[in-house]
Design a protein around this motif. Structure first.
Motif, PDB file in Angstrom:
ATOM      1  N   ASN A   1       0.866  -1.227  -0.011  1.00 41.55           N
ATOM      2  CA  ASN A   1      -0.067  -0.018  -0.064  1.00 41.55           C
ATOM      3  C   ASN A   1       1.042   1.126  -0.124  1.00 41.55           C
ATOM      4  O   ASN A   1       1.937   1.323   0.684  1.00 41.55           O
ATOM      5  N   LEU A   2       0.655   2.300  -0.838  1.00 41.16           N
ATOM      6  CA  LEU A   2       1.382   3.521  -1.019  1.00 41.16           C
ATOM      7  C   LEU A   2       1.533   4.200   0.530  1.00 41.16           C
ATOM      8  O   LEU A   2       2.336   5.282   0.523  1.00 41.16           O
ATOM      9  N   ARG A   3       0.579   3.997   1.497  1.00 44.84           N
ATOM     10  CA  ARG A   3       0.636   4.521   2.458  1.00 44.84           C
ATOM     11  C   ARG A   3       1.148   3.647   3.754  1.00 44.84           C
ATOM     12  O   ARG A   3       1.353   4.083   4.630  1.00 44.84           O
ATOM     13  N   ASP A   4       1.869   2.520   3.412  1.00 51.08           N
ATOM     14  CA  ASP A   4       2.463   1.885   4.609  1.00 51.08           C
ATOM     15  C   ASP A   4       3.878   2.369   4.696  1.00 51.08           C
ATOM     16  O   ASP A   4       4.417   3.047   3.837  1.00 51.08           O
ATOM     17  N   LYS A   5       3.840   2.080   6.089  1.00 54.80           N
ATOM     18  CA  LYS A   5       5.114   2.625   6.746  1.00 54.80           C
ATOM     19  C   LYS A   5       6.339   1.582   6.843  1.00 54.80           C
ATOM     20  O   LYS A   5       6.240   0.444   7.249  1.00 54.80           O
ATOM     21  N   PRO A   6       7.491   1.935   6.094  1.00 57.00           N
ATOM     22  CA  PRO A   6       8.605   0.688   6.071  1.00 57.00           C
ATOM     23  C   PRO A   6       9.257   0.897   7.548  1.00 57.00           C
ATOM     24  O   PRO A   6       9.315   1.730   8.255  1.00 57.00           O
TER      25      PRO A   6
ATOM     26  N   TRP B   1       8.663   0.680  -5.267  1.00 53.68           N
ATOM     27  CA  TRP B   1       8.656   0.714  -3.847  1.00 53.68           C
ATOM     28  C   TRP B   1       9.810   1.429  -3.314  1.00 53.68           C
ATOM     29  O   TRP B   1       9.730   2.397  -2.353  1.00 53.68           O
ATOM     30  N   LEU B   2      10.949   1.370  -3.808  1.00 54.79           N
ATOM     31  CA  LEU B   2      12.038   2.134  -3.538  1.00 54.79           C
ATOM     32  C   LEU B   2      11.625   3.841  -3.620  1.00 54.79           C
ATOM     33  O   LEU B   2      11.747   4.639  -2.874  1.00 54.79           O
ATOM     34  N   LYS B   3      11.087   4.110  -4.867  1.00 55.28           N
ATOM     35  CA  LYS B   3      10.668   5.431  -4.903  1.00 55.28           C
ATOM     36  C   LYS B   3       9.639   5.962  -3.773  1.00 55.28           C
ATOM     37  O   LYS B   3       9.772   6.962  -3.381  1.00 55.28           O
ATOM     38  N   LYS B   4       8.672   5.215  -3.545  1.00 56.26           N
ATOM     39  CA  LYS B   4       7.718   5.445  -2.391  1.00 56.26           C
ATOM     40  C   LYS B   4       8.308   5.451  -1.098  1.00 56.26           C
ATOM     41  O   LYS B   4       8.136   6.529  -0.462  1.00 56.26           O
ATOM     42  N   VAL B   5       9.113   4.842  -0.736  1.00 55.25           N
ATOM     43  CA  VAL B   5       9.866   4.922   0.608  1.00 55.25           C
ATOM     44  C   VAL B   5      10.768   5.969   0.688  1.00 55.25           C
ATOM     45  O   VAL B   5      10.935   6.536   1.742  1.00 55.25           O
ATOM     46  N   SER B   6      11.389   6.173  -0.455  1.00 52.52           N
ATOM     47  CA  SER B   6      12.262   7.358  -0.436  1.00 52.52           C
ATOM     48  C   SER B   6      11.396   8.838  -0.526  1.00 52.52           C
ATOM     49  O   SER B   6      11.910   9.514   0.457  1.00 52.52           O
TER      50      SER B   6
ATOM     51  N   ASP C   1       8.828   8.460   2.999  1.00 51.46           N
ATOM     52  CA  ASP C   1       9.200   7.872   4.188  1.00 51.46           C
ATOM     53  C   ASP C   1      10.579   8.039   4.512  1.00 51.46           C
ATOM     54  O   ASP C   1      11.052   7.861   5.710  1.00 51.46           O
ATOM     55  N   ASP C   2      11.511   8.608   3.789  1.00 54.15           N
ATOM     56  CA  ASP C   2      12.606   9.461   3.918  1.00 54.15           C
ATOM     57  C   ASP C   2      13.482   8.216   4.011  1.00 54.15           C
ATOM     58  O   ASP C   2      14.496   8.213   4.919  1.00 54.15           O
ATOM     59  N   VAL C   3      13.392   7.068   3.552  1.00 54.54           N
ATOM     60  CA  VAL C   3      14.311   5.876   3.695  1.00 54.54           C
ATOM     61  C   VAL C   3      15.369   6.304   2.847  1.00 54.54           C
ATOM     62  O   VAL C   3      15.074   6.659   1.871  1.00 54.54           O
ATOM     63  N   TYR C   4      16.582   6.106   3.301  1.00 53.29           N
ATOM     64  CA  TYR C   4      18.067   6.209   2.461  1.00 53.29           C
ATOM     65  C   TYR C   4      18.363   5.347   1.752  1.00 53.29           C
ATOM     66  O   TYR C   4      18.036   3.981   2.000  1.00 53.29           O
ATOM     67  N   LEU C   5      18.448   5.469   0.482  1.00 53.07           N
ATOM     68  CA  LEU C   5      18.915   4.865  -0.550  1.00 53.07           C
ATOM     69  C   LEU C   5      20.406   5.014  -1.249  1.00 53.07           C
ATOM     70  O   LEU C   5      20.687   6.350  -1.208  1.00 53.07           O
ATOM     71  N   LEU C   6      21.206   4.144  -1.178  1.00 52.43           N
ATOM     72  CA  LEU C   6      22.579   4.385  -1.906  1.00 52.43           C
ATOM     73  C   LEU C   6      22.473   4.625  -3.377  1.00 52.43           C
ATOM     74  O   LEU C   6      23.446   5.381  -3.838  1.00 52.43           O
ATOM     75  N   ASN C   7      21.728   4.181  -4.248  1.00 54.07           N
ATOM     76  CA  ASN C   7      21.271   4.652  -5.570  1.00 54.07           C
ATOM     77  C   ASN C   7      20.078   5.145  -5.872  1.00 54.07           C
ATOM     78  O   ASN C   7      19.110   4.492  -5.558  1.00 54.07           O
ATOM     79  N   SER C   8      19.836   6.276  -6.449  1.00 56.55           N
ATOM     80  CA  SER C   8      18.753   6.812  -6.814  1.00 56.55           C
ATOM     81  C   SER C   8      17.853   6.012  -7.884  1.00 56.55           C
ATOM     82  O   SER C   8      18.483   5.973  -8.958  1.00 56.55           O
ATOM     83  N   PRO C   9      16.777   5.613  -7.420  1.00 59.66           N
ATOM     84  CA  PRO C   9      15.673   4.981  -8.401  1.00 59.66           C
ATOM     85  C   PRO C   9      15.441   6.036  -9.449  1.00 59.66           C
ATOM     86  O   PRO C   9      14.662   5.538 -10.460  1.00 59.66           O
ATOM     87  N   PHE C  10      15.283   7.200  -9.149  1.00 59.43           N
ATOM     88  CA  PHE C  10      14.877   8.246 -10.139  1.00 59.43           C
ATOM     89  C   PHE C  10      15.789   8.486 -11.247  1.00 59.43           C
ATOM     90  O   PHE C  10      15.360   9.327 -12.113  1.00 59.43           O
TER      91      PHE C  10
END
Length: 411
Positions: free
Chosen positions: A53-58, A77-82, A85-94
């Protein structure tokens, strides 16, 4: 103050060697104390793929992604959590479109790097689309493939614009090879690129956060022999330029786990491939350099979660272009300006201080683990999973020797 727990998610494909290594090191790391005296503890989990769900909290503070460059569901999912939810990603999915080489070539040419002359040619056999015939008949210009190649000059390379792992790459010596390769490209969109002949060194630099290891690479050899254990193969100034280009690429696109291939001829550095969403960190490839890679990954991910580093969705490309457009700067001065911007992106000075003050035990931690039966068990499992039974003893001796050389060099 209560301890803080940070869950590091591993989004994986087929690899199991470095994830096991990273998990083992996180388990051994212990609490890390921040500037206020609060203890931070890291825990790893492997990310599963399921409806979300796009409003799920990781649960995750940070995710190391090795899958979403080709698997679109976890990419979204990576785009959504970044974003949410401010989840940190090592490589940008964007910026994965840039991982398809073309945009990366364009950007670095725009910044003045010595990328070989490159031409994108139309499909040999276009993808199926009901509008193709009408569009092609009205707008497609006929072109002479031989003329394009002659302008670039032989030899040259034909390579997929979205390729990786050298798949679909051909070195072209003449017109016959050109047409054979183009005919075989089918529905793949291809670049033609000048070959850098007479180079002295082929380097591959692996960057994790603000750390970079430049290695002498021998692409003509089997994978277990491609990374030469050799030091001092570049002079200090050229080596620094290779490092600068590697970090510039990463800071520009928001990549923090990436490799860069450069050809060095004399004092000139020609970057030829520097968009790798899933850079090689296999134990059986890196061998001697594997402990460094795991150490850098442990340090950078710890720094990111403990300091609350924020993932940057936006790219500040204009700042780089402003340097590129200055006519009063030499190439060397522009590289220095790019390096300053890259260091600012990675917060390099703060990172170095953090490693010294908070992670000073990591060198010894990694040394003890690599020199332990636990690491050897990982090596045995990896060799057995990678090579046929008849070659197990040979490769175990090979990799034990190389890793043993790393251990000896730390003493």
């Amino acid at each position: 103050m209560a301890d803080v727990e940070h869950i590091i998610g591993l989004l994986l494909g087929t690899e199991d060697d470095w994830p096991r290594a990273y998990e083992a090191l996180v388990d051994r790391l212990g609490p890390v104390v921040d500037g206020s005296g609060r203890k931070h503890r890291l825990r790893t989990t492997r990310v599963t793929i399921e409806p979300f769900n796009l409003r799920d909290k990781p649960r995750h503070s940070l995710v190391i992604d090795r899958l979403a460059y080709w698997y679109y569901h976890p990419r979204e999912w990576l785009k959504k959590v970044s974003m949410m939810d401010d989840v940190y990603l090592l490589n940008s999915p964007f910026t994965f479109q840039s991982m398809e080489k073309h945009a990366a070539y364009c950007a670095m040419m725009r910044l003045g790097l010595k990328v070989p002359e490159t031409v994108l040619v139309p499909y040999k056999h276009p993808l199926e689309n009901s509008r193709w015939a009408y569009t092609a008949a009205r707008y497609n210009q006929s072109f002479d493939l031989d003329e394009v190649a002659e302008r670039l000059g032989y030899p040259l390379f034909m390579k997929p614009y979205d390729g990786g792992a050298w798949v679909g790459v051909s070195k072209i010596q003449d017109s016959a090879e050109l047409h054979a390769a183009y005919d075989a490209s089918g529905e793949r969109l291809m670049h033609l690129q000048q070959s850098v002949e007479g180079y002295d060194v082929f380097s591959r630099s692996l960057s994790i956060g603000p750390e970079t290891m430049v290695m002498k690479f021998r692409p003509e050899l089997p994978m277990h022999d491609r990374y030469a254990v050799e030091h001092g193969f570049l002079d200090a100034e050229t080596g620094d330029e290779v490092v600068t280009i590697s970090r510039l690429v990463n800071a520009f696109f928001g990549w923090e786990f990436n490799s860069c291939e450069s050809l060095v001829r004399g004092s000139e550095v020609f970057p030829i491939d520097y968009a790798n969403a899933c850079p090689d960190v296999a134990l059986t490839s890196l061998h001697y350099y594997f402990p460094w890679a795991m150490k850098a990954l442990l340090r950078w991910t710890t720094f990111c979660v403990v300091t609350g580093r924020r993932f940057q969705v936006d790219l500040n490309t204009r700042r780089y272009f402003e340097v590129a457009d200055r006519t009063d700067l030499t190439y060397k001065e522009k590289l220095a300006a790019y390096r300053k911007l890259a260091d600012e992106y990675f917060d390099t000075e703060r990172y170095v201080d953090f490693c010294a003050s908070r992670l000073g035990h990591v060198d010894e931690l990694v040394y003890d683990w690599v020199d332990s039966p636990d690491f050897d068990a990982l090596l045995v499992d990896t060799v057995r999973a990678t090579y046929p039974a008849s070659e197990h003893e040979r490769f175990l001796a090979h990799f034990r020797g190389l890793v043993g050389a790393w251990v000896a060099d730390q003493e």
